[in-house]
Design a protein around this motif. Sequence first.
Motif, PDB file in Angstrom:
ATOM      1  N   PHE A 140       0.847  -1.170   0.000  1.00 28.19           N
ATOM      2  CA  PHE A 140       0.000   0.000   0.000  1.00 28.19           C
ATOM      3  C   PHE A 140       0.903   1.246   0.000  1.00 28.19           C
ATOM      4  O   PHE A 140       2.116   1.144   0.166  1.00 28.19           O
ATOM      5  CB  PHE A 140      -0.921   0.012   1.230  1.00 28.19           C
ATOM      6  N   ALA A 141       0.281   2.392  -0.195  1.00 25.00           N
ATOM      7  CA  ALA A 141       1.059   3.628  -0.219  1.00 25.00           C
ATOM      8  C   ALA A 141       0.195   4.793   0.220  1.00 25.00           C
ATOM      9  O   ALA A 141      -1.025   4.792   0.027  1.00 25.00           O
ATOM     10  CB  ALA A 141       1.611   3.881  -1.615  1.00 25.00           C
ATOM     11  N   ARG A 142       0.853   5.791   0.809  1.00 24.02           N
ATOM     12  CA  ARG A 142       0.209   7.061   1.132  1.00 24.02           C
ATOM     13  C   ARG A 142       0.474   8.007  -0.035  1.00 24.02           C
ATOM     14  O   ARG A 142       1.629   8.283  -0.388  1.00 24.02           O
ATOM     15  CB  ARG A 142       0.774   7.625   2.426  1.00 24.02           C
ATOM     16  N   ILE A 143      -0.610   8.501  -0.659  1.00 19.23           N
ATOM     17  CA  ILE A 143      -0.516   9.324  -1.860  1.00 19.23           C
ATOM     18  C   ILE A 143      -1.007  10.734  -1.539  1.00 19.23           C
ATOM     19  O   ILE A 143      -2.106  10.914  -1.002  1.00 19.23           O
ATOM     20  CB  ILE A 143      -1.349   8.735  -3.014  1.00 19.23           C
ATOM     21  N   ALA A 144      -0.185  11.733  -1.884  1.00 27.13           N
ATOM     22  CA  ALA A 144      -0.564  13.136  -1.672  1.00 27.13           C
ATOM     23  C   ALA A 144      -1.199  13.686  -2.939  1.00 27.13           C
ATOM     24  O   ALA A 144      -0.569  13.705  -4.000  1.00 27.13           O
ATOM     25  CB  ALA A 144       0.664  13.965  -1.293  1.00 27.13           C
ATOM     26  N   LEU A 145      -2.443  14.129  -2.842  1.00 24.41           N
ATOM     27  CA  LEU A 145      -3.152  14.705  -3.986  1.00 24.41           C
ATOM     28  C   LEU A 145      -2.549  16.052  -4.376  1.00 24.41           C
ATOM     29  O   LEU A 145      -2.240  16.878  -3.510  1.00 24.41           O
ATOM     30  CB  LEU A 145      -4.626  14.908  -3.650  1.00 24.41           C
ATOM     31  N   LEU A 146      -2.402  16.274  -5.691  1.00 24.40           N
ATOM     32  CA  LEU A 146      -1.835  17.528  -6.186  1.00 24.40           C
ATOM     33  C   LEU A 146      -2.912  18.553  -6.535  1.00 24.40           C
ATOM     34  O   LEU A 146      -2.608  19.588  -7.133  1.00 24.40           O
ATOM     35  CB  LEU A 146      -0.966  17.254  -7.418  1.00 24.40           C
ATOM     36  N   SER A 147      -4.141  18.271  -6.201  1.00 25.87           N
ATOM     37  CA  SER A 147      -5.236  19.213  -6.430  1.00 25.87           C
ATOM     38  C   SER A 147      -6.181  19.134  -5.239  1.00 25.87           C
ATOM     39  O   SER A 147      -6.112  18.194  -4.441  1.00 25.87           O
ATOM     40  CB  SER A 147      -5.966  18.890  -7.740  1.00 25.87           C
ATOM     41  N   ALA A 148      -7.072  20.111  -5.123  1.00 19.56           N
ATOM     42  CA  ALA A 148      -7.993  20.158  -3.984  1.00 19.56           C
ATOM     43  C   ALA A 148      -8.784  18.855  -3.897  1.00 19.56           C
ATOM     44  O   ALA A 148      -9.186  18.304  -4.917  1.00 19.56           O
ATOM     45  CB  ALA A 148      -8.935  21.346  -4.140  1.00 19.56           C
TER      46      ALA A 148
ATOM     47  N   ALA B 111      -3.866   1.033  -2.672  1.00 23.61           N
ATOM     48  CA  ALA B 111      -3.138  -0.213  -2.918  1.00 23.61           C
ATOM     49  C   ALA B 111      -2.279  -0.043  -4.163  1.00 23.61           C
ATOM     50  O   ALA B 111      -2.641   0.670  -5.100  1.00 23.61           O
ATOM     51  CB  ALA B 111      -4.119  -1.371  -3.108  1.00 23.61           C
ATOM     52  N   LEU B 112      -1.123  -0.705  -4.169  1.00 25.12           N
ATOM     53  CA  LEU B 112      -0.226  -0.658  -5.320  1.00 25.12           C
ATOM     54  C   LEU B 112      -0.476  -1.883  -6.198  1.00 25.12           C
ATOM     55  O   LEU B 112      -0.381  -3.010  -5.715  1.00 25.12           O
ATOM     56  CB  LEU B 112       1.233  -0.631  -4.863  1.00 25.12           C
ATOM     57  N   PRO B 113      -0.793  -1.706  -7.472  1.00 24.61           N
ATOM     58  CA  PRO B 113      -1.082  -2.850  -8.340  1.00 24.61           C
ATOM     59  C   PRO B 113       0.137  -3.745  -8.520  1.00 24.61           C
ATOM     60  O   PRO B 113       1.261  -3.258  -8.705  1.00 24.61           O
ATOM     61  CB  PRO B 113      -1.498  -2.193  -9.665  1.00 24.61           C
ATOM     62  N   ASP B 114      -0.081  -5.066  -8.473  1.00 25.99           N
ATOM     63  CA  ASP B 114       1.028  -6.008  -8.545  1.00 25.99           C
ATOM     64  C   ASP B 114       1.483  -6.291  -9.968  1.00 25.99           C
ATOM     65  O   ASP B 114       2.351  -7.147 -10.181  1.00 25.99           O
ATOM     66  CB  ASP B 114       0.667  -7.320  -7.840  1.00 25.99           C
ATOM     67  N   ILE B 115       0.921  -5.607 -10.974  1.00 25.45           N
ATOM     68  CA  ILE B 115       1.417  -5.786 -12.344  1.00 25.45           C
ATOM     69  C   ILE B 115       2.769  -5.094 -12.525  1.00 25.45           C
ATOM     70  O   ILE B 115       3.462  -5.337 -13.513  1.00 25.45           O
ATOM     71  CB  ILE B 115       0.404  -5.257 -13.379  1.00 25.45           C
ATOM     72  N   PHE B 116       3.136  -4.229 -11.588  1.00 23.71           N
ATOM     73  CA  PHE B 116       4.462  -3.623 -11.575  1.00 23.71           C
ATOM     74  C   PHE B 116       5.282  -4.261 -10.460  1.00 23.71           C
ATOM     75  O   PHE B 116       4.738  -4.602  -9.405  1.00 23.71           O
ATOM     76  CB  PHE B 116       4.373  -2.116 -11.334  1.00 23.71           C
ATOM     77  N   PRO B 117       6.611  -4.415 -10.657  1.00 20.11           N
ATOM     78  CA  PRO B 117       7.436  -4.970  -9.575  1.00 20.11           C
ATOM     79  C   PRO B 117       7.460  -4.050  -8.372  1.00 20.11           C
ATOM     80  O   PRO B 117       7.278  -2.824  -8.491  1.00 20.11           O
ATOM     81  CB  PRO B 117       8.821  -5.088 -10.227  1.00 20.11           C
ATOM     82  N   GLU B 118       7.696  -4.635  -7.211  1.00 19.48           N
ATOM     83  CA  GLU B 118       7.650  -3.865  -5.971  1.00 19.48           C
ATOM     84  C   GLU B 118       8.649  -2.719  -5.982  1.00 19.48           C
ATOM     85  O   GLU B 118       8.354  -1.620  -5.504  1.00 19.48           O
ATOM     86  CB  GLU B 118       7.932  -4.800  -4.798  1.00 19.48           C
TER      87      GLU B 118
ATOM     88  N   GLU C 263      -7.042   0.952  -5.887  1.00 12.39           N
ATOM     89  CA  GLU C 263      -5.694   0.787  -6.418  1.00 12.39           C
ATOM     90  C   GLU C 263      -5.235   2.054  -7.132  1.00 12.39           C
ATOM     91  O   GLU C 263      -6.050   2.791  -7.701  1.00 12.39           O
ATOM     92  CB  GLU C 263      -5.642  -0.374  -7.418  1.00 12.39           C
ATOM     93  N   VAL C 264      -3.926   2.278  -7.096  1.00  8.34           N
ATOM     94  CA  VAL C 264      -3.327   3.291  -7.964  1.00  8.34           C
ATOM     95  C   VAL C 264      -3.622   2.904  -9.408  1.00  8.34           C
ATOM     96  O   VAL C 264      -3.464   1.743  -9.795  1.00  8.34           O
ATOM     97  CB  VAL C 264      -1.809   3.368  -7.721  1.00  8.34           C
ATOM     98  N   ALA C 265      -4.078   3.863 -10.210  1.00 10.86           N
ATOM     99  CA  ALA C 265      -4.484   3.550 -11.585  1.00 10.86           C
ATOM    100  C   ALA C 265      -3.283   3.295 -12.484  1.00 10.86           C
ATOM    101  O   ALA C 265      -3.245   2.296 -13.206  1.00 10.86           O
ATOM    102  CB  ALA C 265      -5.330   4.694 -12.148  1.00 10.86           C
ATOM    103  N   TRP C 266      -2.284   4.194 -12.421  1.00 11.21           N
ATOM    104  CA  TRP C 266      -1.146   4.055 -13.342  1.00 11.21           C
ATOM    105  C   TRP C 266      -0.065   5.049 -12.947  1.00 11.21           C
ATOM    106  O   TRP C 266      -0.373   6.140 -12.449  1.00 11.21           O
ATOM    107  CB  TRP C 266      -1.588   4.343 -14.782  1.00 11.21           C
TER     108      TRP C 266
END
Length: 403
Positions: free
Chosen positions: A2-10, A18-25, A65-68
């Motif tokens: 998982f990850a903490r994501i900071a939004l760049l807009s209001a 969640a981090l998608p597992d189609i990418f390596p860790e 999940e994170v989209a991309w």
Amino acid sequence: MFARIALLSAPYSTLTYALPDIFPEEFWQEGLRVAIPLGRGALRAGILMERLEHSDLPDGVTCKEVAWPLETVLLLSEEIRALARDLAIRQGLEPGCVFGHVLPQGLRQVDLRIRWLAADRDFSCTVKQVTKLEPGLRQALAVALCRGEARLVAPGRDAAGEELCVLRVDPPWPVRPQAARQREILDYLHERGQVSRRQLTRDLGAGSAPALRSLLQAGFVALRHAEADEPADELLPPAPRAFELNADQQRALEALRAALETERPASVLLFGVTGSGKTAVYLELIRHCMEQGRSVLLLAPEVALACKLRRDAACVLPHVPLFFYHGYQPPARREEIFRRLATRQEPCLVVGTRSALFLPVPQLGCVILDEEHDSSFKQDESLPYQAKELAWSRIARQRGLLV
């Protein structure tokens, strides 16, 4: 993961995804820009601030999940992230709010296109469309992105015009005699050298595209991304005549050099009336700092003064790599400078206004605030900050010199 994501807009919140597992860790680095779903299908840009082994959400709550990813090469160094975190704490803000105000406009958007040129397909889709792809294609696209076979293209950019076709074999060509189209492409590149994919298909016809994909798959031709050229500067005045510093200037320069060479951060005030030659001392200090393998930020309170400093530096230090940055430049130009500096390893000189403090300057050793008493170094609107305080916060981490 998982990850903490900071939004760049209001509303500039920091949310868990969640981090998608189609990418390596190891792909998911802190500081990576990503596209995340928010609300009913809308995608927003965010920054991965922290990776988590477990979700901090209560039981029964599903984590989106994170989209991309929005980049494959990290643009926000730990130095820049720490600067934004410090400012966020001082102002009682979320880190996303700071990044949302200081990053160039193009780095805060998700309107990117994914280009994948494979042997059996010429695939293109937007980041917003990738979430609707069937899982197998999405997995293959993620693998291609990690291998460098696919790339992310900003809106308005000519992808085919920026992809250079480079010949990787010598004649006689290792292709079947019946492969007339492939031989035509190889002969064309052998005669012309590297050319853009758009130019090649324009000269040889659209029917050459399948043959080009086959040559790429076989490794006989490679695609290289053309670096954007630096726009030509306006006409510079003649170089000033050679001069020597007077005794006062020389003493000031020696004191600045000594402060620069200590192993702890230092702050020095250079005082002089108008016309006393402070700029001459700055430029000699910049020369010395660059010789030590460290970059310099030279900031002015106004764009007009920054233009003058840029001209002076270009004349006196013609061989020093120089970048110019201020808020009146077109958004695409500011984004290009940010990207170039983020991937640069060698020291350079950056001249600009207070917003240049947030640039990812490599190996920063010295920050110079010209006319530091000017009130323009203090920003009151939008995101409030005092450039002198931020400059000290940044240079202290690098154990450098603030002038």
